[in-house]
Write an enzyme that holds these catalytic residues in place. Structure first.
Site, PDB file in Angstrom:
ATOM      1  CB  THR A 126     -78.210  90.257 -97.157  1.00 32.36           C
ATOM      2  OG1 THR A 126     -77.489  90.743 -96.028  1.00 32.36           O
ATOM      3  CG2 THR A 126     -77.421  89.169 -97.848  1.00 32.36           C
ATOM      4  CD  GLU A 169     -67.588  97.330 -91.310  1.00 32.58           C
ATOM      5  OE1 GLU A 169     -68.536  97.926 -91.851  1.00 32.58           O
ATOM      6  OE2 GLU A 169     -67.743  96.397 -90.509  1.00 32.58           O
ATOM      7  CG  ASP A 170     -71.540  98.436 -95.479  1.00 31.88           C
ATOM      8  OD1 ASP A 170     -72.726  98.514 -95.848  1.00 31.88           O
ATOM      9  OD2 ASP A 170     -71.188  97.761 -94.494  1.00 31.88           O
ATOM     10  CB  SER A 178     -69.977  89.509 -90.778  1.00 34.20           C
ATOM     11  OG  SER A 178     -71.368  89.737 -90.804  1.00 34.20           O
ATOM     12  CB  ALA A 179     -72.619  92.012 -86.551  1.00 36.63           C
ATOM     13  CB  SER A 180     -74.389  88.341 -90.394  1.00 41.45           C
ATOM     14  OG  SER A 180     -75.263  87.312 -90.795  1.00 41.45           O
ATOM     15  CG  ASP A 227     -69.330  94.238 -92.798  1.00 36.52           C
ATOM     16  OD1 ASP A 227     -69.716  93.348 -92.018  1.00 36.52           O
ATOM     17  OD2 ASP A 227     -70.089  95.126 -93.228  1.00 36.52           O
ATOM     18  CG  LEU A 228     -71.594  88.718 -95.489  1.00 36.42           C
ATOM     19  CD1 LEU A 228     -70.740  88.054 -96.564  1.00 36.42           C
ATOM     20  CD2 LEU A 228     -72.310  87.660 -94.651  1.00 36.42           C
ATOM     21  CG  ASP A 229     -75.623  93.123 -95.555  1.00 33.86           C
ATOM     22  OD1 ASP A 229     -75.672  92.898 -96.774  1.00 33.86           O
ATOM     23  OD2 ASP A 229     -76.609  93.455 -94.893  1.00 33.86           O
ATOM     24  NE  ARG A 255     -81.332  88.163 -85.772  1.00 31.77           N
ATOM     25  CZ  ARG A 255     -81.045  86.875 -85.642  1.00 31.77           C
ATOM     26  NH1 ARG A 255     -81.772  86.118 -84.839  1.00 31.77           N
ATOM     27  NH2 ARG A 255     -80.033  86.329 -86.289  1.00 31.77           N
ATOM     28  CG  ASN A 270     -78.366  84.432 -90.463  1.00 28.94           C
ATOM     29  OD1 ASN A 270     -78.659  83.485 -89.748  1.00 28.94           O
ATOM     30  ND2 ASN A 270     -78.988  85.597 -90.377  1.00 28.94           N
ATOM     31  CE  LYS A 329     -75.640 100.671 -95.411  1.00 28.84           C
ATOM     32  NZ  LYS A 329     -74.769 101.443 -96.305  1.00 28.84           N
ATOM     33  N   GLY A 330     -75.086  97.877 -89.448  1.00 25.16           N
ATOM     34  CA  GLY A 330     -74.084  97.486 -88.459  1.00 25.16           C
ATOM     35  C   GLY A 330     -74.622  97.335 -87.044  1.00 25.16           C
ATOM     36  CE  LYS A 383     -68.361  94.588 -87.797  1.00 26.48           C
ATOM     37  NZ  LYS A 383     -68.722  94.424 -89.208  1.00 26.48           N
TER      38      LYS A 383
END
Length: 216
Positions: A18, A170-171, A115-117, A10-12, A50, A119, A46-47, A146
């Site tokens: 971020t 994952e966080d 990632s769900a992002s 995962d990214l964030d 948007r 960006n 979280k996760g 997710k």
């Protein structure tokens, strides 16, 4: 015989953090609508996508908006968020992340971002690690959020490996559930009290080793 062939990150909260930018952008949006937005509320996003995040925030503020207005607000929030993301620098990579990615690649493990992002590519370019991933699966390539495992299953497919040959990092609890639903092993980044179900929980990738990976 160890069957782990790939790591999906995962990214964030795993590679970068971020969350503070998301928080500042959402808080600015809430304030512009006449109410406040707390760090505690931010934790609950979280996760979360948007659009769903915006719906939750509007609910907390007791504000009703049409679908078209919601779309406009979500776009505005993202504009403010991207202004901050575009200022990101390589030193914002979380401790141990770059080193562990390098280790994985050195021993021949495949790596993907899941990632769900939407960006993700911009962030990876800003912090200078785009070349450390064999595949990038983000919000532009998948539609289900997710805990649906779609993003991780797409990652495994892009890497040419079976789901059970992957370890996800994952966080968020939704991410841990997504990895498990996809028949993958999962390393939680954060608190064992929160990330229940993860095969292993560590504070950050600076605590991760190949030995721990192969023992999963």
């Amino acid at each position: 015989m160890n069957t782990i062939k790939a790591c999906i990150f995962d990214l964030d909260g795993v590679i970068v953090d971020t969350a503070v930018y998301h928080y500042k952008a959402w808080k600015r949006l809430a304030n512009s609508l006449g109410f406040d937005f707390t760090e505690h509320q931010n934790e609950q996003l979280k996760g979360v996508s948007r659009v769903r995040s915006l719906q939750l925030i509007l609910g907390w503020g007791g504000v009703t908006k049409t679908e078209a207005e919601q779309e406009q607000l979500a776009t505005q929030k993202n504009t403010w968020y991207m202004e901050m993301v575009n200022q990101m620098k390589p030193e914002e990579i979380l401790p141990g992340a770059k080193e562990f990615l390098k280790t994985c690649r050195t021993v021949g493990l495949k790596t993907a971002l899941g990632s769900a992002s939407k960006n993700s590519m911009t962030i990876l370019e800003k912090i200078g690690i785009t070349d450390m991933f064999d595949a990038v699966i983000d919000g532009n390539k998948v539609s289900k959020a997710k805990p649906d495992p779609e993003v991780f299953l797409a990652g495994a497919q892009a890497l040419g490996v079976q789901p059970e040959e992957c370890v996800v990092f994952e966080d968020a609890i939704a991410g841990v559930e997504a990895a498990l639903a996809g028949d993958m092993k999962v390393v939680g980044i954060g608190s064992p009290d929160v990330l229940k179900g993860a095969n292993l929980v560590i504070k950050g990738l600076d605590e991760m080793t190949l030995d721990k990976l192969y023992k999963l």
